[in-house]
Design an enzyme around this catalytic site. Structure first.
Site, short mmCIF file in Angstrom:
data_model
loop_
_atom_site.label_atom_id
_atom_site.label_comp_id
_atom_site.label_asym_id
_atom_site.label_seq_id
_atom_site.Cartn_x
_atom_site.Cartn_y
_atom_site.Cartn_z
N LEU A 1 0.68 -1.16 0.02
CA LEU A 1 0.00 0.10 -0.01
C LEU A 1 0.98 1.26 -0.05
CD1 LEU A 1 -2.68 -1.07 2.70
CD2 LEU A 1 -2.95 -1.07 0.36
N ASP A 2 0.56 2.26 -0.71
CA ASP A 2 1.11 3.66 -0.69
C ASP A 2 1.35 4.10 0.69
OD1 ASP A 2 1.32 3.60 -3.45
OD2 ASP A 2 -0.49 4.92 -3.50
N ARG A 3 2.49 4.78 1.05
CA ARG A 3 2.84 5.28 2.46
C ARG A 3 1.58 5.83 3.35
NH1 ARG A 3 7.78 8.05 4.58
NH2 ARG A 3 7.17 9.18 6.76
N THR B 1 -1.84 5.57 2.32
CA THR B 1 -2.98 4.62 2.23
C THR B 1 -2.82 3.93 3.53
OG1 THR B 1 -3.18 4.69 -0.25
CG2 THR B 1 -4.03 2.97 0.90
N ARG C 1 -5.83 6.37 -7.31
CA ARG C 1 -5.29 8.10 -7.27
C ARG C 1 -5.52 8.55 -8.52
NH1 ARG C 1 -0.06 7.56 -3.86
NH2 ARG C 1 -0.22 9.78 -4.12
#
Length: 307
Positions: A140-142, A144, A241
Site C-alpha cells: 500500500l502507498d505510504r 494509504t 488515485r
C-alpha cells in the site's frame, strides 16, 4: 521456526512427481530448491525422497520448513515508543493480516529506514522471541491505510504471491472523492510514468492497461464529496488515485494528484476488505477494517456528532 505441512495425495495428483505437485500448489522454484536442500525437507510416508519421486493416491507428502534467521532491519533494540504495537487483525503459523496506519511505508527505501511496517513487525516478533522474515504479499502507498497480508514463512509467501499474481486475492478499497461521482462505473485507462517524474503516474495511451471498478456509497452535498467503494482488475502504481483524478473526482489530501488539505491531510484511501483462500488450509478468509478516524467525517452521522 519449524513448520511441518502434510498433504494426502488424491487421485488427481496421482502420477505427478513431488516437484510437479508442489508447483500445482503455487510453490516457487526457490522454495522447492530450499525444501530439496533441507534435511528431511521432503518425505513421503515418513521417508525422505527426491523431488523426482512419483506420487500415488493415498500417500502422505510431508514438507518440513526451517527458518532460524530473522530480517532485522535495525541495528539495536528500539524503545517501545519508537515501534508501536502493530495492528494484527489475524495471524496463524502461516500469515498475518495487518492494519497499516497512515504515514508508514511498507518497505524500507531511500529516506525510509526505521519507520516502516517491516521495522514494526520485525521488532514485534523479536520481542516475542520468534524468528521472522518480513514478506509483504502486496503493498500500500505510504499514506494509504488498511488491510495487508504478510506471509510468515517462505511456503505461504510463495503461494500467496502466486494467488496475488492470478488476482485470486479480492481486495476492496474505500475512498473519499471530490464531487458527486456516478452511481457506479468502470475506468479503463492505461497508466504510465509521467514524463520528468520518478514517482508520479498519469493516464497515457502508451502505458499499461489499468481497470478500476467503483460504486458510490453516499454523497455529502455539504462537503461536495462522495464515499466510493473500489475494486481493481489490475494493480498499477497509484491506480486508484490516478483514475479518480482522471474522471474529475480526485481524492482530497493527495499530495501528487489533489493537494487540497481542507478535508484531510493525506490521500483519502483505505484498504477496507480482503477475501482469499488460506494458502495451506484452503479455507476462505474474509476481513474488514472500518474507516479510519480521519476519514469518518464523510459519514452522515458525523454531522450530528459535530453539530
Amino acid at each position: 521456526m519449524t513448520r511441518i505441512l502434510e498433504y494426502v495425495i488424491d487421485s488427481k495428483a496421482s502420477g505427478l512427481t513431488v516437484q510437479e505437485y508442489l508447483k500445482t500448489l503455487g510453490c516457487s522454484r526457490n522454495v522447492i530448491s530450499r525444501l530439496k536442500a533441507a534435511d528431511r525437507g521432503i518425505a513421503v510416508n515418513g521417508e525422505p525422497v527426491f523431488s523426482s519421486r512419483r506420487l500415488s493416491a493415498g500417500e502422505r507428502l510431508t514438507l518440513t520448513l526451517r527458518e532460524e534467521t530473522s530480517s532485522f532491519r535495525f541495528s539495536s533494540p528500539a524503545p517501545e515508543p519508537a515501534f508501536p504495537e502493530p495492528d494484527i487483525v489475524y495471524e496463524d503459523e502461516d500469515l498475518a493480516v495487518v492494519g497499516k496506519p497512515a504515514g508508514v511505508p511498507v518497505h524500507p527505501s531511500q529516506g525510509n529506514h526505521g519507520n516502516t511496517l517491516a521495522d514494526i513487525l520485525t521488532w514485534h516478533y523479536r520481542q516475542k522471541g520468534q524468528p521472522f522474515v518480513y514478506r509483504a504479499v502486496s503493498r500500500l502507498d505510504r499514506d494509504t491505510t488498511g488491510l495487508m497480508i504478510v506471509a510468515k514463512n517462505m511456503f505461504s509467501a510463495s503461494i500467496l504471491s502466486s494467488m496475488a499474481a492470478a488476482r485470486q486475492i479480492r481486495r476492496e478499497y474505500l475512498a473519499i472523492a471530490l464531487g458527486r461521482t456516478d452511481e457506479a462505473g468502470v475506468i479503463d485507462a492505461p497508466i504510465g510514468r509521467k514524463e520528468g517524474s520518478i514517482i508520479e503516474r498519469t493516464v497515457d495511451a502508451a502505458g499499461e492497461r489499468a481497470v478500476t471498478h467503483y460504486e458510490r456509497i453516499l454523497y455529502r452535498p455539504d462537503l461536495d464529496a462522495s464515499l466510493v467503494k473500489l475494486r481493481l482488475e489490475t494493480g498499477r502504481t497509484h491506480q486508484i488515485r490516478v483514475h479518480m483524478a482522471y474522471i474529475g473526482h480526485p481524492l482530497p489530501g493527495d499530495f501528487l494528484y489533489c493537494p487540497d488539505y481542507s478535508l484531510i491531510n493525506r490521500q483519502a484511501l483505505h484498504s477496507h476488505s480482503l477475501t482469499f483462500l488460506h494458502p495451506v488450509t484452503k479455507k476462505e478468509l474474509h476481513f474488514e477494517a472500518p474507516l479510519p478516524d480521519d476519514m469518518q467525517f464523510i459519514l452522515p452521522e458525523a454531522v450530528s456528532r459535530h453539530s
